[in-house]
Write a protein that holds these residues in place. Sequence first.
Motif, short mmCIF file in Angstrom:
data_model
loop_
_atom_site.label_atom_id
_atom_site.label_comp_id
_atom_site.label_asym_id
_atom_site.label_seq_id
_atom_site.Cartn_x
_atom_site.Cartn_y
_atom_site.Cartn_z
N GLY A 81 0.83 -1.20 0.00
CA GLY A 81 0.00 0.00 0.00
C GLY A 81 0.86 1.24 0.00
N VAL A 82 0.31 2.32 -0.62
CA VAL A 82 1.06 3.58 -0.72
C VAL A 82 0.47 4.66 0.17
N GLY A 83 -0.62 4.39 0.85
CA GLY A 83 -1.20 5.37 1.76
C GLY A 83 -2.00 6.46 1.10
N LEU A 84 -2.54 6.21 -0.09
CA LEU A 84 -3.31 7.23 -0.81
C LEU A 84 -4.81 6.92 -0.85
N GLY A 85 -5.20 5.69 -0.50
CA GLY A 85 -6.59 5.26 -0.67
C GLY A 85 -7.57 6.14 0.07
N LEU A 86 -7.40 6.31 1.39
CA LEU A 86 -8.35 7.09 2.20
C LEU A 86 -8.25 8.57 1.87
N SER A 87 -7.05 9.06 1.58
CA SER A 87 -6.89 10.47 1.22
C SER A 87 -7.66 10.78 -0.07
N ILE A 88 -7.51 9.91 -1.09
CA ILE A 88 -8.24 10.11 -2.34
C ILE A 88 -9.73 9.97 -2.12
N SER A 89 -10.12 9.01 -1.30
CA SER A 89 -11.54 8.81 -1.01
C SER A 89 -12.15 10.05 -0.37
N GLN A 90 -11.41 10.65 0.55
CA GLN A 90 -11.92 11.87 1.20
C GLN A 90 -12.06 13.01 0.19
N SER A 91 -11.10 13.14 -0.72
CA SER A 91 -11.19 14.18 -1.75
C SER A 91 -12.40 13.94 -2.66
N ILE A 92 -12.65 12.68 -3.02
CA ILE A 92 -13.81 12.36 -3.87
C ILE A 92 -15.11 12.73 -3.16
N MET A 93 -15.22 12.41 -1.87
CA MET A 93 -16.44 12.72 -1.13
C MET A 93 -16.63 14.23 -0.98
N GLN A 94 -15.54 14.96 -0.78
CA GLN A 94 -15.64 16.42 -0.69
C GLN A 94 -16.10 17.00 -2.02
N ALA A 95 -15.64 16.41 -3.15
CA ALA A 95 -16.09 16.88 -4.47
C ALA A 95 -17.57 16.62 -4.66
N HIS A 96 -18.11 15.61 -3.98
CA HIS A 96 -19.55 15.30 -4.05
C HIS A 96 -20.33 16.05 -2.98
N LYS A 97 -19.65 17.00 -2.26
CA LYS A 97 -20.28 17.78 -1.19
C LYS A 97 -20.81 16.87 -0.08
N GLY A 98 -20.14 15.74 0.12
CA GLY A 98 -20.55 14.81 1.16
C GLY A 98 -19.52 14.77 2.28
N GLU A 99 -19.65 13.78 3.14
CA GLU A 99 -18.75 13.61 4.28
C GLU A 99 -18.22 12.18 4.28
N PHE A 100 -16.95 12.05 4.70
CA PHE A 100 -16.30 10.75 4.77
C PHE A 100 -15.51 10.70 6.06
N TYR A 101 -15.87 9.79 6.96
CA TYR A 101 -15.22 9.79 8.27
C TYR A 101 -15.31 8.40 8.90
N LEU A 102 -14.46 8.21 9.92
CA LEU A 102 -14.46 6.99 10.73
C LEU A 102 -15.37 7.21 11.93
N ASP A 103 -16.35 6.34 12.09
CA ASP A 103 -17.27 6.43 13.24
C ASP A 103 -16.56 5.86 14.46
N GLU A 104 -15.95 6.75 15.27
CA GLU A 104 -15.16 6.30 16.41
C GLU A 104 -16.03 5.79 17.55
N LYS A 105 -17.32 6.10 17.54
CA LYS A 105 -18.20 5.64 18.62
C LYS A 105 -18.63 4.19 18.41
N HIS A 106 -18.51 3.69 17.18
CA HIS A 106 -18.94 2.32 16.90
C HIS A 106 -17.93 1.32 17.47
N HIS A 107 -18.41 0.21 17.98
CA HIS A 107 -17.53 -0.76 18.61
C HIS A 107 -16.67 -1.52 17.60
N GLU A 108 -17.04 -1.47 16.30
CA GLU A 108 -16.22 -2.08 15.26
C GLU A 108 -15.67 -0.99 14.36
#
Length: 870
Positions: free
Chosen positions: A830-857
Amino acid sequence: MLFINSKLKLPDKFPLIFPGLTLLFSLLTMTGWVSHSPQLIQWTSDMGLMKFNTAMALALLSVTYFLKCSNTRILFHGLVLILALTTGLQIPLGIDVGIDTLFINPFTSDSSIYPGRMAASTVLCLTLLSLAGLFSGAGIVRQMLRLGFSSGVLGVSLICAFSYVFDYNPEYGWGSFGRISMQVAVCLFFLALANLWMIRGEVRRKSSKKLALFPGYVLWFGVIISVLIWQLLVLRDQERSREMIDHQAEQLKSNIDKTLIPIEKGLEHLARHVSNERDRTHWNSEALHFVKDFKGVVRVFFADKDSVIRWRYPDENNTPKNVNLNERHLALKEQIENIQNYKSAFITEVFARNTGEKISVLFVPVYRNNHYVGAVGATILTDIFFSHLYPANGYNFSILENNAVVFNQGTIESVFQREWQEQSEYRNFGANWTIMVVPSPAVLRQHLSALPMAVLVFGFSISILLAIALNFYYLSKEAEQKSRAAFEWTKAGMDSMPMLIIFTDEKTIIREINETALKILEYTAEELKGKKSFFTFLDPAEVKAFQDRMEKEKNVKLVIDTDAANYNPVLLETGFRHRYHKTTEWTFISKSGKRYNMVAAASEILDENGKTTGYLSVCEDVTLLREKERIVKEQERKILTSSRMASLGEMAAGIAHEINNPLTIMSGHLGMIRRLMNRKGIADQDIYQKVESMEIVIHRIAKIIRGMRSYVHDSDDAQSEITRIETLIEDTLVFCQDRFKSEGIDLSILIEPDLTLKIRPVQITQVLINLLNNASDALGEQEHKKISISAQRTVGGIEITVTDNGPGIPEDIRRKIMEPFFTTKEVGKGVGLGLSISQSIMQAHKGEFYLDEKHHETKFVLWFPDHESA
């Protein structure tokens, strides 16, 4: 001499202006009481007046500032303290010693001018000022107590003065305690200010340093804040009490409705009897029960449209009398004329009967065939009616109509009524009543919180103790600074250096270390000096390698003990001989475990005989430099990997094209075989199943090829399109479903039906593939593997989640996972770009992309706004 020395300097005389003004105001007020001049007692009609006993107490306190004899000052302060405590303890103890009227009765016989007891705030301030005078004298504790008492008076007087500006009552309201007047607040402010100014002069005469005043400022600030918090808590209690009084007023209004509405319903029932032209005997029977059921109702009658009473119960000798209400009760004439206009129940104004009793009449109009034929009325004795409405103990209430009192229950002192009276308007049934409710002092004291006074006492005590402690601390620091002056000059040179400087003795035990080293290594000087070895900071692996190398050089066993219990001088001697003391690089480890790259250089300190007495080590932190070098190399490697991935994408596009052509031919031939079989009537089911299986496989391969081509040729300029989420998930799973099956991953999908998004499907597919691949990698070799995909509608949008039951993401790296080139995978995976690119794609769609830290999984969330709103 009795009075103060006239040879005082001007700065010492300046504070005397304030008690002089207070004495003037007090004497003018006492003169006003003697000469019956209200303008001298009360500045304005809405600001309260200064009591004679208050003026006398302020005059006695003011005189003490001009007295030279300490015994006389103590006497005057004692008299004021007795007066204040005697006045203040009357209400809590439930006694009346007559001190409130003692100084008023000789000057006036009019009891109405007596405004009540001295204000509670005045009692508190006079007590504090008297105590401040009694504690005058030398000593830090006495000085801090005087400063604390005076600061408290200053704060209370300012709050009371501002209460007139912002129109609120700072007193909680204890019975006949009055509200502090503006002139009293000003006088108390003057006396407190004089005390503070004189204390300031005493401190400045002892020390010219500004820091000497700091404990006093701390105490003053602490007391003022405590007084402010105390007042805010008192105001909160006041607000709570007023809400309670408002609730009682509303409860009284509700009780009026609860009483009048049943009467209205009963009158409507009687009106129906009249409308249906039933006989009078039956009407009397109903009226009898009506009068018995409602307290305060003494008579019920029916008057025709000309206001002539036709039916009446009870009636003298059971003989009806045709009485014209307009003639007999002139007060009803105008109100009866309005009954037809209301077309509903209407209650008249309160008026007096011939017997002197106050009554009011509730009318209900009577209609027959939609024509007004008269009204049924109930005569209500207002005293009985209102007295049964409000059984609550401890509250007094009055009913006013057109600003005239028509009913009054209970009595209360005028001072208390002025401060705590709450009123409400009652307008139902055409009434024009004003309800006024006043609680008794006992009720308010039941709801009085002890928290405000506890906060005041606590804050006051803490402020005084803190100021005393600061005073002692200041004195000790002043002595310590003189003894440390020479040492500080020496140490300043070391601490100004940006490098680490460490002095050790001949056994490598640390004797001195600069601030830069302490900050980086996260130790305190007390933890290191005389206790730790220089080797404490070094990486044990490097020390072991150093030890092994030195042992090979000397061919002897060397011991390195970081606590220097078993020191071997041969080690350092060998190191210096082989020039290990000249700019060698070591890894230093701080107390918290942080690692630093240091370039260290060491020098021996020799005595006059050439014997080593210690070592001086100078170390430069090159951690950032090494980190930058590492990042540059890592970036080069990742860019090379990205370039390979791009080439792989181009190869995949070519392969997809090459595979697609034979697939098309195969699909065409299978279609021809199916048609030939149908034409020739071949009904072999096995052949049909084989053909169908081949078509399914070809269709699946074609679907994979289409996905690869779309993925490769997608660009940021692609247009968004309405896409069903079921189709999006299905297309995504084509790329990874086989992998999940082979790895034994349990895949569950839960999607609400008919969900659509306006998106670039290939880009969102890329995001989902990244998340699914990461989830698969995270599951590793664990026994039970599970990945869940869900989609549902949320507030304002649609949410897609990908959840796995893997080990989870450590808390210390959760904030870094979205950073470019950050990866926890092994090199090459892995090169460490997957989540960074995913976040940029979601921002371009005016959406949100995040890790739900409250979830037990481990749960990643993709939130999209509704495409209508977007």
